[in-house]
Design a protein around this motif. Structure first.
Motif, mmCIF file in Angstrom:
data_model
loop_
_atom_site.group_PDB
_atom_site.id
_atom_site.type_symbol
_atom_site.label_atom_id
_atom_site.label_comp_id
_atom_site.label_asym_id
_atom_site.label_seq_id
_atom_site.Cartn_x
_atom_site.Cartn_y
_atom_site.Cartn_z
ATOM 1 N N GLN A 193 0.734 -1.092 -0.222
ATOM 2 C CA GLN A 193 0.044 0.005 0.138
ATOM 3 C C GLN A 193 0.820 1.443 -0.063
ATOM 4 O OE1 GLN A 193 -2.696 -0.257 3.231
ATOM 5 N NE2 GLN A 193 -4.017 -1.633 2.216
ATOM 6 N N ASN A 194 2.047 1.205 0.722
ATOM 7 C CA ASN A 194 2.535 2.617 1.215
ATOM 8 C C ASN A 194 3.914 2.593 0.254
ATOM 9 O OD1 ASN A 194 1.177 3.920 3.513
ATOM 10 N ND2 ASN A 194 1.370 1.503 3.816
ATOM 11 N N ILE A 195 4.289 1.778 -0.360
ATOM 12 C CA ILE A 195 5.549 1.768 -1.208
ATOM 13 C C ILE A 195 5.259 1.360 -2.748
ATOM 14 C CG2 ILE A 195 7.723 0.929 -1.519
ATOM 15 C CD1 ILE A 195 8.165 0.630 1.426
ATOM 16 N N LEU A 196 4.888 0.137 -3.043
ATOM 17 C CA LEU A 196 4.990 -0.266 -4.247
ATOM 18 C C LEU A 196 3.791 0.376 -5.123
ATOM 19 C CD1 LEU A 196 5.064 -4.519 -4.153
ATOM 20 C CD2 LEU A 196 7.085 -2.564 -4.386
ATOM 21 N N ASN A 197 2.497 0.577 -4.512
ATOM 22 C CA ASN A 197 1.310 1.454 -5.094
ATOM 23 C C ASN A 197 1.651 2.727 -5.620
ATOM 24 O OD1 ASN A 197 -0.077 -0.924 -5.281
ATOM 25 N ND2 ASN A 197 -1.434 -0.366 -3.409
ATOM 26 N N LYS A 198 2.533 3.335 -4.652
ATOM 27 C CA LYS A 198 3.021 4.749 -4.753
ATOM 28 C C LYS A 198 3.974 4.962 -5.820
ATOM 29 C CE LYS A 198 1.734 6.599 0.015
ATOM 30 N NZ LYS A 198 2.348 7.283 1.174
ATOM 31 N N VAL A 199 4.840 3.834 -6.003
ATOM 32 C CA VAL A 199 5.717 4.046 -6.955
ATOM 33 C C VAL A 199 5.141 3.551 -8.340
ATOM 34 C CG1 VAL A 199 8.017 3.090 -7.887
ATOM 35 C CG2 VAL A 199 7.587 3.553 -5.493
ATOM 36 N N CYS A 237 8.682 -9.643 -4.183
ATOM 37 C CA CYS A 237 9.287 -10.296 -5.523
ATOM 38 C C CYS A 237 8.852 -9.298 -6.504
ATOM 39 C CB CYS A 237 8.740 -11.794 -5.716
ATOM 40 S SG CYS A 237 9.188 -12.647 -4.481
ATOM 41 N N LEU A 238 9.632 -9.205 -7.585
ATOM 42 C CA LEU A 238 9.460 -8.106 -8.659
ATOM 43 C C LEU A 238 9.594 -8.676 -10.035
ATOM 44 C CD1 LEU A 238 11.079 -5.136 -7.283
ATOM 45 C CD2 LEU A 238 8.745 -5.487 -7.086
ATOM 46 N N ASN A 239 9.132 -8.071 -11.065
ATOM 47 C CA ASN A 239 9.312 -8.566 -12.491
ATOM 48 C C ASN A 239 10.372 -7.521 -12.961
ATOM 49 O OD1 ASN A 239 8.187 -6.248 -13.319
ATOM 50 N ND2 ASN A 239 6.144 -7.557 -13.877
ATOM 51 N N LEU A 240 10.826 -7.637 -14.092
ATOM 52 C CA LEU A 240 11.870 -6.634 -14.790
ATOM 53 C C LEU A 240 11.372 -5.192 -14.646
ATOM 54 C CD1 LEU A 240 13.348 -8.375 -17.812
ATOM 55 C CD2 LEU A 240 14.494 -8.115 -15.335
ATOM 56 N N ASP A 241 10.124 -4.934 -15.143
ATOM 57 C CA ASP A 241 9.708 -3.371 -15.384
ATOM 58 C C ASP A 241 9.721 -2.822 -14.039
ATOM 59 O OD1 ASP A 241 9.700 -3.400 -18.178
ATOM 60 O OD2 ASP A 241 7.433 -4.277 -18.282
ATOM 61 N N ASP A 242 8.954 -3.678 -13.253
ATOM 62 C CA ASP A 242 9.122 -3.055 -12.022
ATOM 63 C C ASP A 242 10.222 -2.865 -11.095
ATOM 64 O OD1 ASP A 242 6.124 -2.926 -11.870
ATOM 65 O OD2 ASP A 242 5.731 -4.662 -11.223
ATOM 66 N N PHE A 243 11.114 -3.549 -11.377
ATOM 67 C CA PHE A 243 12.318 -3.515 -10.656
ATOM 68 C C PHE A 243 13.078 -2.160 -11.174
ATOM 69 C CE2 PHE A 243 15.901 -6.777 -8.876
ATOM 70 C CZ PHE A 243 16.303 -5.663 -8.046
ATOM 71 N N TYR A 244 12.899 -1.939 -12.374
ATOM 72 C CA TYR A 244 13.695 -0.834 -13.201
ATOM 73 C C TYR A 244 12.820 0.394 -12.498
ATOM 74 C CZ TYR A 244 15.241 2.400 -16.725
ATOM 75 O OH TYR A 244 15.991 3.347 -17.316
ATOM 76 N N LYS A 245 11.464 0.417 -12.211
ATOM 77 C CA LYS A 245 10.618 1.723 -11.563
ATOM 78 C C LYS A 245 11.443 1.771 -10.356
ATOM 79 C CE LYS A 245 6.177 0.833 -14.006
ATOM 80 N NZ LYS A 245 4.857 0.664 -13.713
ATOM 81 N N TRP A 246 11.675 0.737 -9.742
ATOM 82 C CA TRP A 246 12.131 0.790 -8.107
ATOM 83 C C TRP A 246 13.453 1.403 -8.217
ATOM 84 C CZ3 TRP A 246 10.923 1.308 -3.544
ATOM 85 C CH2 TRP A 246 11.762 1.101 -2.560
ATOM 86 N N GLN A 248 14.680 3.512 -10.566
ATOM 87 C CA GLN A 248 14.586 4.816 -10.812
ATOM 88 C C GLN A 248 14.028 5.731 -9.516
ATOM 89 O OE1 GLN A 248 12.047 4.296 -14.458
ATOM 90 N NE2 GLN A 248 13.755 5.574 -15.542
ATOM 91 N N CYS A 249 13.267 5.082 -8.818
ATOM 92 C CA CYS A 249 12.424 5.747 -7.498
ATOM 93 C C CYS A 249 13.724 5.873 -6.728
ATOM 94 C CB CYS A 249 11.542 4.715 -6.928
ATOM 95 S SG CYS A 249 10.850 5.315 -5.302
ATOM 96 N N ILE A 250 14.653 4.954 -6.237
ATOM 97 C CA ILE A 250 15.709 5.289 -5.619
ATOM 98 C C ILE A 250 16.556 6.525 -5.990
ATOM 99 C CG2 ILE A 250 17.861 4.394 -4.581
ATOM 100 C CD1 ILE A 250 15.229 3.295 -3.252
ATOM 101 N N ASP A 251 16.882 6.335 -7.252
ATOM 102 C CA ASP A 251 17.445 7.524 -7.864
ATOM 103 C C ASP A 251 17.189 9.065 -8.074
ATOM 104 O OD1 ASP A 251 19.635 5.551 -8.210
ATOM 105 O OD2 ASP A 251 19.096 5.277 -10.554
ATOM 106 N N ASN A 252 15.738 8.962 -7.851
ATOM 107 C CA ASN A 252 14.818 10.064 -8.165
ATOM 108 C C ASN A 252 14.178 10.627 -6.930
ATOM 109 O OD1 ASN A 252 15.710 10.411 -11.030
ATOM 110 N ND2 ASN A 252 14.165 8.926 -11.678
#
Length: 337
Positions: A193-199, A237-246, A248-252
């Motif tokens: 709710q507070n991390i994955l959905n927000k990203v 657990c993540l797939n490639l696209d979601d891992f890439y979003k994550w 980018q989230c850290i970097d940004n």
């Protein structure tokens, strides 16, 4: 249009064309290298590569499970091992920014029934693996309840908190439990709710089961498949696209600010890890972010170099212990070596 502007436009388009051609050529080389690596029995899994801010390779290689009947696609999700610890580390910093805790708070503030050592360990110690807690006794711990029993009976730390470094999952376990205590909701629900959905991560799983579709299953070199059961809970657990979003989230800084990021990306000492693994920052910019993880026969690696606009994500469900070597080969191709 003036001559100078026309020349500038021509040069710009020419250089963009060269860059596009070079990237396509590098992508071809990388794909050939990955195919050869798989054919040699050295890799089974999914890989994403971004360079200069553009995804140039997104590839599924091999089998989704030990049956050899189901081929991987890029939609499959993988256990990412210790990289999943980033979600409790980021969660801690989110709660601090919201004023709900302070990373200098002691563990005893949240769990006063723990032995006296909890008076001396801070959340920051847990984030930097400097708590002095011993590692989990994997022979006796098969659930969170088992883990609590061990912590409640623990009488002595391995060293004074903040004086040394020891990477282990007792730190991770307590981080997740503190988040539950502060928020009043289960850790897996907090992450969703507070991390994955927000990203904008819509396909992530926490603690998957056999009923979850598109979950890559790990297996050994004899194609013996592993179960999904884990001794302690809270593994994303993540797939490639979601891992890439994550990544980018850290970097940004999409969830936490640069100061909070610095707290969990810079480790206690050289060749050590913090909540985000390892990395570097200059002023308020992430320069690099490196984290690897393994669980059973899963293995994962995340490497970002923001100045090159580069991200390498490697997800394997047949661990060969070579993700860094594969990443290095990819980097050499991207750098023209």
């Amino acid at each position: 249009m003036s001559y100078n502007r026309s020349l500038l436009l021509f040069i710009t388009l020419f250089l963009l064309g060269i860059q596009t051609f070079a990237q396509k050529n590098k992508a071809t080389l990388i794909n050939a290298y990955l195919d050869k690596t798989h054919q040699s029995g050295l890799f089974n899994g999914n890989i994403l590569i971004a360079d200069h801010g553009k995804i140039i390779v997104k590839k599924a290689i091999g089998y989704a499970d030990a049956s050899k009947k189901n081929l991987l696609t890029t939609e499959y999700r993988f256990h990412i091992g210790s990289i999943a610890k980033e979600f409790d580390a980021v969660g801690m910093m989110m709660l601090q920014e919201q004023g709900k805790l302070n990373i200098n708070d002691k563990v005893s503030k949240f769990f006063p029934n723990l032995p006296s050592w909890a008076d001396h360990i801070s959340i920051k110690n847990l984030l930097q693996y400097t708590s002095g807690l011993p590692d989990i006794n994997w022979k006796t711990v098969h659930s969170d309840a088992d883990h609590w029993k061990d912590l409640e009976s623990l009488q002595k730390l391995d060293f004074e908190p903040g004086s040394n470094y020891a990477y282990n999952n007792n730190n991770t376990f307590l981080r997740r439990r503190i988040i539950e205590k502060v928020t009043g909701i289960p850790f897996n629900k907090f992450v969703l709710q507070n991390i994955l959905n927000k990203v904008g991560i819509n396909n992530g799983l926490v603690d998957p089961t056999d009923k979850d579709p598109l979950m890559a299953r790990s297996f050994d070199n004899n194609f013996k498949q592993d179960g999904l059961e884990v001794p302690i809970s809270g593994w994303t657990c993540l797939n490639l696209d979601d891992f890439y979003k994550w990544a980018q989230c850290i970097d940004n800084f999409c969830l936490i600010n640069p100061a909070s990021t610095r707290e969990i990306i810079i480790p206690f000492g050289p060749d050590q890890q913090a909540g985000l693994g390892n990395g570097s920052m200059e002023a308020d910019k992430v320069i690099s972010h490196i984290h690897d993880g393994s669980a059973i026969h899963y293995q994962a690696l995340l490497k970002t170099e923001t100045q090159k606009g580069r991200t390498i994500i490697i997800l394997s469900n047949q661990k060969q212990g070579n993700v860094y070597e594969i990443a290095e080969a990819i980097e050499n191709i991207l750098d023209g070596k």
